[in-house]
Design an enzyme around this catalytic site. Structure first.
Site, mmCIF file in Angstrom:
data_model
loop_
_atom_site.group_PDB
_atom_site.id
_atom_site.type_symbol
_atom_site.label_atom_id
_atom_site.label_comp_id
_atom_site.label_asym_id
_atom_site.label_seq_id
_atom_site.Cartn_x
_atom_site.Cartn_y
_atom_site.Cartn_z
ATOM 1 N N TYR A 74 0.849 -1.184 0.000
ATOM 2 C CA TYR A 74 0.000 0.000 0.000
ATOM 3 C C TYR A 74 0.886 1.235 0.000
ATOM 4 O O TYR A 74 1.936 1.242 -0.613
ATOM 5 C CB TYR A 74 -1.007 -0.040 1.161
ATOM 6 C CG TYR A 74 -2.170 0.866 0.888
ATOM 7 C CD1 TYR A 74 -2.982 0.647 -0.227
ATOM 8 C CD2 TYR A 74 -2.453 1.954 1.694
ATOM 9 C CE1 TYR A 74 -4.038 1.492 -0.535
ATOM 10 C CE2 TYR A 74 -3.515 2.803 1.408
ATOM 11 C CZ TYR A 74 -4.295 2.569 0.280
ATOM 12 O OH TYR A 74 -5.324 3.419 -0.023
ATOM 13 N N LYS A 96 -6.053 -1.980 -0.772
ATOM 14 C CA LYS A 96 -6.945 -1.818 0.381
ATOM 15 C C LYS A 96 -7.508 -3.155 0.830
ATOM 16 O O LYS A 96 -7.569 -3.456 2.030
ATOM 17 C CB LYS A 96 -8.095 -0.869 0.029
ATOM 18 C CG LYS A 96 -7.698 0.589 0.006
ATOM 19 C CD LYS A 96 -7.972 1.254 1.351
ATOM 20 C CE LYS A 96 -7.469 2.683 1.342
ATOM 21 N NZ LYS A 96 -8.115 3.568 2.287
ATOM 22 N N ASP A 102 -10.960 7.029 -3.410
ATOM 23 C CA ASP A 102 -10.219 7.896 -4.321
ATOM 24 C C ASP A 102 -11.065 8.451 -5.465
ATOM 25 O O ASP A 102 -10.628 8.508 -6.616
ATOM 26 C CB ASP A 102 -8.979 7.169 -4.855
ATOM 27 C CG ASP A 102 -7.877 7.095 -3.804
ATOM 28 O OD1 ASP A 102 -8.090 7.588 -2.683
ATOM 29 O OD2 ASP A 102 -6.802 6.543 -4.091
ATOM 30 N N ASP A 148 -11.867 7.981 2.329
ATOM 31 C CA ASP A 148 -11.115 9.233 2.264
ATOM 32 C C ASP A 148 -11.756 10.313 3.129
ATOM 33 O O ASP A 148 -11.069 11.197 3.640
ATOM 34 C CB ASP A 148 -11.015 9.716 0.816
ATOM 35 C CG ASP A 148 -10.384 8.680 -0.090
ATOM 36 O OD1 ASP A 148 -9.258 8.262 0.206
ATOM 37 O OD2 ASP A 148 -11.027 8.278 -1.071
ATOM 38 N N ASN A 150 -0.048 11.559 1.394
ATOM 39 C CA ASN A 150 0.823 10.518 0.856
ATOM 40 C C ASN A 150 0.625 10.472 -0.663
ATOM 41 O O ASN A 150 -0.353 11.019 -1.171
ATOM 42 C CB ASN A 150 0.533 9.157 1.520
ATOM 43 C CG ASN A 150 -0.921 8.761 1.472
ATOM 44 O OD1 ASN A 150 -1.514 8.752 0.402
ATOM 45 N ND2 ASN A 150 -1.504 8.420 2.604
#
Length: 551
Positions: A108, A178, A250, A273, A412
């Site tokens: 990840y 994920k 995302d 998110d 990130n």
């Protein structure tokens, strides 16, 4: 296998399969490679199809680790782990579970970001499902091609992959990663996990010109065509996989908020998110306040960023403050947003809907350092994916106005981090209570060693998913994420806090996830959202459903 008959049997269950010979070796959920015993080789028709020496899973794991550690670059290691995942799932998850500190950054963040950028070049074998804009009218039929009864779907449209932007179909690396963490960190059985990419095109010109790009060679569909595809997908997923948990992942801001609002009361769904990031950030603040002794209602929090993450965190913080007795309006005044055009204030006329609740009365401010000097926040939280924005001047100012400033650089991958751990500690003279979105090594300053830990959503979403599946919850509520935040913060030990760690050690992640799952399931029972009677012991019920990759 369905969510309702999930057991804790060690994986894979080779004795329950009708497959034989090469079919066993070609199925990653059944394959044990050279680990098949002599008896299993006879039973499954494998005699002669494998080298004669039987290697235990321990020995196989050692070999994987030796070979992996010889590889020079993280992307090479990602590809090697992906190949292992494709041929022997139990061994893959064994290595991932037993060495989570070392492996999570490879499967990840931060490595998955680079893997998505180069997805077409490193592509070996399809995993999950791709549903294209050209598949309208047949999505339910397509989902029935999936060979297992999905219990959880992680879906992306690839428009806002980490801090890297529009990667189109290459964003599939995110749902795959994920769901690997769902299995490794919380024991959600791999057979229940379905990664999906909705390929609606891409506006990334470099990808459209890339001969190795795996997606549709067209610009993104928008408006009614986009909404109709999402509607068909949500409806089809609920039809084909009744009770399935759908995690939005995302999506760009302009779709993320409205899709969550549209479907959260119609389906068992959440947006990691927005909500997962909020819970892990709030947990970190709770931990920081155990060190400072301060109260949440007395904090002033300035966000660098005003998108999904910032709004989600601010909403959950405001809810937590309101639960302590303040009005919701007063609670929201503790949170300030700073976007690409400056401080979010009422006089601005360019604000998206999700920013309006945090548009306070104040003069316009165009640069972040001035905002820090003017507002004097107790905490700054970076979630805009703009690297290096917590400058030396910003951090020194935070240390000047606070005895122990809270500094969360959560963006990130690593290249997008607002500051490094070294910078946060050094420029605040060791005062900062720091959390990060990407991994950083311990920092020694004036004889004291600080151990920064990631405010990573993997502390939250795997346990939430396991709790939803274990209780057969019909909905995911904001209250569940508040519960998850409190549970995570309570699992941080005094020894963690003494070294500046605001989260538990990552090797404790399955313990953490089990506790969060039990708390989520308990909330579902209390709220009347569970699809089964409450068991005598919620924790025992949760743990009985956790996948174990060892054999």
């Amino acid at each position: 296998m369905t969510p309702t008959d999930l057991k804790s049997a060690r994986a894979p269950d080779v004795h329950a399969t009708e497959a034989r010979g090469l079919d066993v070796l070609r199925d990653p959920m059944l394959n044990r490679g050279t680990g098949f015993t002599e008896e299993e080789r006879d039973e499954l028709g494998l005699r002669g199809l494998l080298p004669p020496h039987v290697l235990s899973q321990d020995e196989q794991a050692d070999r994987v680790l030796q070979n992996l550690r010889k590889l020079p670059e993280p992307l090479d290691k990602f590809v090697a782990l992906n190949a292992l995942h494709d041929r022997n799932e139990a061994l893959f998850f064994r290595v991932l579970c037993d060495h989570i500190d070392e492996m999570q950054p490879l499967v990840y963040t931060p490595t998955v970001g680079l893997a998505c950028q180069k997805f077409g070049q490193v592509f070996q074998r399809p995993r999950g499902m791709f549903i294209g804009a050209n598949d309208r009218g047949q999505i339910a039929k397509m989902l029935r091609n999936w060979p297992y009864q999905a219990g959880i779907i992680v879906v992306t449209d690839g428009e806002r992959i980490l801090g890297l932007g529009d990667l189109g179909a290459n964003g599939m690396g995110i749902p795959v990663g994920k769901l690997s963490l769902y299995a490794a960190c919380a024991g959600v059985h791999p057979r229940l996990c379905l990664p999906i990419t909705l390929d609606v095109g891409t506006n990334n010109g470099a990808l459209l010109d890339d001969p190795f790009y795996i997606g549709l060679r067209q610009r993104r569909i928008t408006g009614a065509a986009y909404d109709e595809l999402i509607e068909e997908f949500i409806t089809a997923a609920q039809e084909v996989f009744p009770g399935v948990l759908i995690q939005f992942e995302d999506f760009a801001n302009h779709n993320a908020f409205r899709l969550l609002k549209k479907y959260r009361d119609r389906a068992c769904t959440f947006n990691d998110d927005i909500q997962g990031t909020a819970a892990v950030a709030l947990a970190g603040i709770f931990s920081a306040l155990r060190i400072t002794g301060g109260k949440l209602a007395d904090q002033r929090i300035l966000f660098f960023g005003a998108g999904e993450a910032a709004s989600g965190i601010a909403d959950l913080i405001a809810s937590a403050i309101a639960a302590q007795g303040l009005s919701e309006e007063d609670a929201r005044t503790r949170c300030w947003l700073f976007d690409s055009r400056g401080l979010v204030v009422k006089s601005r006329t360019d604000l998206a809907e999700h920013k309006l609740a945090y548009a306070h009365e104040h003069a316009k401010i165009g640069d972040f350092l001035t905002a820090v000097k003017t507002l004097k926040p107790t905490a700054i939280i970076g979630v805009a994916a703009v690297g290096g924005t917590f400058t030396r001047e910003v951090l020194e100012e935070m240390a000047r106005i606070n005895p122990q400033p809270i500094v969360f650089a959560l963006s990130n991958p690593t290249s997008q981090a607002e500051c490094t751990a070294e910078e946060a500690y050094r420029w605040t003279k060791g005062k900062a209570l720091f959390a990060c979105g990407s991994p950083f090594d311990p920092v020694t300053l004036n004889g004291q060693t600080f151990v920064p830990r990631q405010g990573n959503n993997s502390y939250i979403f795997p346990g939430v998913g396991l709790g939803v599946i274990a209780s057969r919850a019909s909905r995911v509520t904001d209250g569940m994420f508040m519960t998850a935040a409190h549970t995570l913060a309570h699992l941080v030990s005094e020894s963690d806090l003494a070294q500046g760690s605001l989260y538990p050690a990552l090797p404790r992640i399955r313990e953490v996830s089990a506790n969060i799952a039990a708390a989520i399931a308990d909330t579902a029972y209390k709220q009347g959202l569970a699809g089964k009677p409450k068991p005598k012991s919620v924790m025992d019920d949760v743990q009985s459903q956790m996948y174990d990759p060892h054999y």
